[in-house]
Design a protein around this motif. Structure first.
Motif, PDB file in Angstrom:
ATOM      1  N   MET A  82      15.921  -4.591   4.716  1.00 41.54           N
ATOM      2  CA  MET A  82      16.456  -3.664   3.700  1.00 41.54           C
ATOM      3  C   MET A  82      16.140  -2.241   4.172  1.00 41.54           C
ATOM      4  N   ARG A  83      17.070  -1.509   3.727  1.00 47.52           N
ATOM      5  CA  ARG A  83      17.111  -0.071   4.204  1.00 47.52           C
ATOM      6  C   ARG A  83      15.691   0.821   3.587  1.00 47.52           C
ATOM      7  N   PRO A  84      15.143   1.475   4.411  1.00 45.15           N
ATOM      8  CA  PRO A  84      14.037   2.115   4.027  1.00 45.15           C
ATOM      9  C   PRO A  84      13.973   2.565   2.324  1.00 45.15           C
ATOM     10  N   LEU A  85      13.205   2.657   1.591  1.00 44.18           N
ATOM     11  CA  LEU A  85      13.349   3.199   0.484  1.00 44.18           C
ATOM     12  C   LEU A  85      13.174   4.991   0.317  1.00 44.18           C
ATOM     13  N   PRO A  86      13.656   5.602  -0.312  1.00 47.81           N
ATOM     14  CA  PRO A  86      13.332   6.956  -0.074  1.00 47.81           C
ATOM     15  C   PRO A  86      11.886   7.367  -0.175  1.00 47.81           C
ATOM     16  N   GLN A  87      11.248   8.416   0.423  1.00 47.85           N
ATOM     17  CA  GLN A  87      10.057   8.681   0.497  1.00 47.85           C
ATOM     18  C   GLN A  87       9.376   8.892  -0.762  1.00 47.85           C
ATOM     19  N   PRO A  88      10.014   9.533  -1.600  1.00 43.00           N
ATOM     20  CA  PRO A  88       9.304   9.789  -2.847  1.00 43.00           C
ATOM     21  C   PRO A  88       8.942   8.387  -3.708  1.00 43.00           C
ATOM     22  N   VAL A  89       9.836   7.434  -3.506  1.00 43.58           N
ATOM     23  CA  VAL A  89      10.105   6.365  -4.338  1.00 43.58           C
ATOM     24  C   VAL A  89       8.878   5.188  -3.528  1.00 43.58           C
ATOM     25  N   PHE A  90       8.704   5.414  -2.243  1.00 41.78           N
ATOM     26  CA  PHE A  90       7.897   4.635  -1.605  1.00 41.78           C
ATOM     27  C   PHE A  90       6.281   5.221  -1.661  1.00 41.78           C
ATOM     28  N   GLU A  91       6.048   6.364  -1.947  1.00 41.10           N
ATOM     29  CA  GLU A  91       4.936   7.221  -2.280  1.00 41.10           C
ATOM     30  C   GLU A  91       4.133   6.827  -3.686  1.00 41.10           C
ATOM     31  N   GLN A  92       5.431   6.633  -4.510  1.00 40.49           N
ATOM     32  CA  GLN A  92       5.046   6.133  -5.977  1.00 40.49           C
ATOM     33  C   GLN A  92       4.477   4.780  -5.897  1.00 40.49           C
ATOM     34  N   LEU A  93       5.027   3.889  -5.134  1.00 32.85           N
ATOM     35  CA  LEU A  93       4.457   2.630  -4.752  1.00 32.85           C
ATOM     36  C   LEU A  93       3.159   2.314  -4.383  1.00 32.85           C
ATOM     37  N   VAL A  94       2.988   3.249  -3.371  1.00 24.65           N
ATOM     38  CA  VAL A  94       1.620   3.582  -2.818  1.00 24.65           C
ATOM     39  C   VAL A  94       0.646   3.829  -3.889  1.00 24.65           C
ATOM     40  N   ALA A  95       0.919   4.921  -4.528  1.00 24.75           N
ATOM     41  CA  ALA A  95       0.018   5.572  -6.008  1.00 24.75           C
ATOM     42  C   ALA A  95      -0.300   4.328  -6.620  1.00 24.75           C
ATOM     43  N   GLU A  96       0.822   3.444  -7.061  1.00 25.97           N
ATOM     44  CA  GLU A  96       0.559   2.347  -7.967  1.00 25.97           C
ATOM     45  C   GLU A  96      -0.449   1.441  -7.502  1.00 25.97           C
ATOM     46  N   ALA A  97      -0.017   1.266  -5.946  1.00 28.52           N
ATOM     47  CA  ALA A  97      -1.235   0.041  -5.679  1.00 28.52           C
ATOM     48  C   ALA A  97      -2.531   0.813  -5.535  1.00 28.52           C
ATOM     49  N   LEU A  98      -2.564   2.025  -5.315  1.00 27.21           N
ATOM     50  CA  LEU A  98      -4.003   2.607  -5.623  1.00 27.21           C
ATOM     51  C   LEU A  98      -4.527   2.620  -6.905  1.00 27.21           C
ATOM     52  N   ASP A  99      -3.741   2.394  -7.751  1.00 26.93           N
ATOM     53  CA  ASP A  99      -4.100   2.328  -9.292  1.00 26.93           C
ATOM     54  C   ASP A  99      -4.477   0.923  -9.763  1.00 26.93           C
ATOM     55  N   GLU A 100      -4.286  -0.062  -8.756  1.00 32.88           N
ATOM     56  CA  GLU A 100      -4.552  -1.246  -9.147  1.00 32.88           C
ATOM     57  C   GLU A 100      -5.773  -1.653  -8.339  1.00 32.88           C
ATOM     58  N   VAL A 101      -6.220  -0.850  -7.334  1.00 33.29           N
ATOM     59  CA  VAL A 101      -7.618  -1.287  -6.957  1.00 33.29           C
ATOM     60  C   VAL A 101      -8.661  -0.888  -8.165  1.00 33.29           C
ATOM     61  N   PRO A 102      -9.672  -1.611  -8.052  1.00 35.03           N
ATOM     62  CA  PRO A 102     -10.634  -1.486  -9.232  1.00 35.03           C
ATOM     63  C   PRO A 102     -11.307  -0.108  -8.976  1.00 35.03           C
ATOM     64  N   ALA A 103     -11.649   0.346 -10.200  1.00 35.22           N
ATOM     65  CA  ALA A 103     -12.286   1.985 -10.278  1.00 35.22           C
ATOM     66  C   ALA A 103     -13.522   1.810  -9.239  1.00 35.22           C
ATOM     67  N   GLU A 104     -14.383   0.781  -9.598  1.00 39.25           N
ATOM     68  CA  GLU A 104     -15.579   0.786  -9.026  1.00 39.25           C
ATOM     69  C   GLU A 104     -15.316   0.967  -7.448  1.00 39.25           C
ATOM     70  N   LEU A 105     -14.368   0.202  -6.930  1.00 37.56           N
ATOM     71  CA  LEU A 105     -13.990   0.299  -5.426  1.00 37.56           C
ATOM     72  C   LEU A 105     -13.537   1.513  -4.963  1.00 37.56           C
ATOM     73  N   MET A 106     -12.489   2.159  -6.046  1.00 39.24           N
ATOM     74  CA  MET A 106     -12.172   3.635  -5.680  1.00 39.24           C
ATOM     75  C   MET A 106     -13.269   4.517  -5.598  1.00 39.24           C
ATOM     76  N   GLU A 107     -14.196   4.356  -6.489  1.00 48.52           N
ATOM     77  CA  GLU A 107     -15.470   5.414  -6.446  1.00 48.52           C
ATOM     78  C   GLU A 107     -16.167   5.515  -5.058  1.00 48.52           C
ATOM     79  N   LEU A 108     -16.052   4.188  -4.619  1.00 43.32           N
ATOM     80  CA  LEU A 108     -17.003   3.975  -3.141  1.00 43.32           C
ATOM     81  C   LEU A 108     -16.170   4.622  -2.019  1.00 43.32           C
ATOM     82  N   LEU A 109     -15.166   4.850  -2.119  1.00 43.79           N
ATOM     83  CA  LEU A 109     -14.137   5.240  -0.974  1.00 43.79           C
ATOM     84  C   LEU A 109     -14.710   6.825  -0.842  1.00 43.79           C
TER      85      LEU A 109
END
Length: 115
Positions: free
Chosen positions: A1-28
């Motif tokens: 498929m054609r690449p998603l626009p940068q802002p849309v893709f960045e939002q998907l990355v942000a949503e993926a980061l939101d799905e990582v358990p908070a306990e793990l994110m705190e350890l990053l």
């Protein structure tokens, strides 16, 4: 498929980061997540962890620049047919690269279904 626009893709990355358990994110520790179009050396690469895994850090680590997790927008879109597939692949890639930060190697990621 054609690449998603940068802002849309960045939002998907942000949503993926939101799905990582908070306990793990705190350890990053000292990590930044970036979206780039492609890896110049390996254009098919979906993501890359560039830094020192927590398991490799020792007394000499202090003052280091942040580790970087790159998520490659065009490469991910190349292997997906739908926006939903892009969303799923972004999540897999984000988790995969975060795992490298914790010292989890490729073989183990594949065993766990994140390869």
């Amino acid at each position: 498929m054609r690449p998603l626009p940068q802002p849309v893709f960045e939002q998907l990355v942000a949503e993926a980061l939101d799905e990582v358990p908070a306990e793990l994110m705190e350890l990053l520790d000292n990590v930044v997540v970036l979206v780039e179009d492609r890896n110049a050396e390996e254009p098919e690469l979906l993501g890359l962890y560039d830094g020192y895994a927590l398991t490799e850090r020792g007394w000499h680590y202090g003052g280091a620049l942040p580790d970087r997790i790159m998520i490659y927008r065009e490469a991910i879109c190349d292997i997906c047919s739908t926006a939903e597939e892009v969303r799923e692949e972004v999540t897999i890639t984000v988790v995969h690269e975060i795992a490298h930060h914790f010292g989890i190697e490729e073989d183990r990621l594949h065993e766990l279904g994140w390869g």
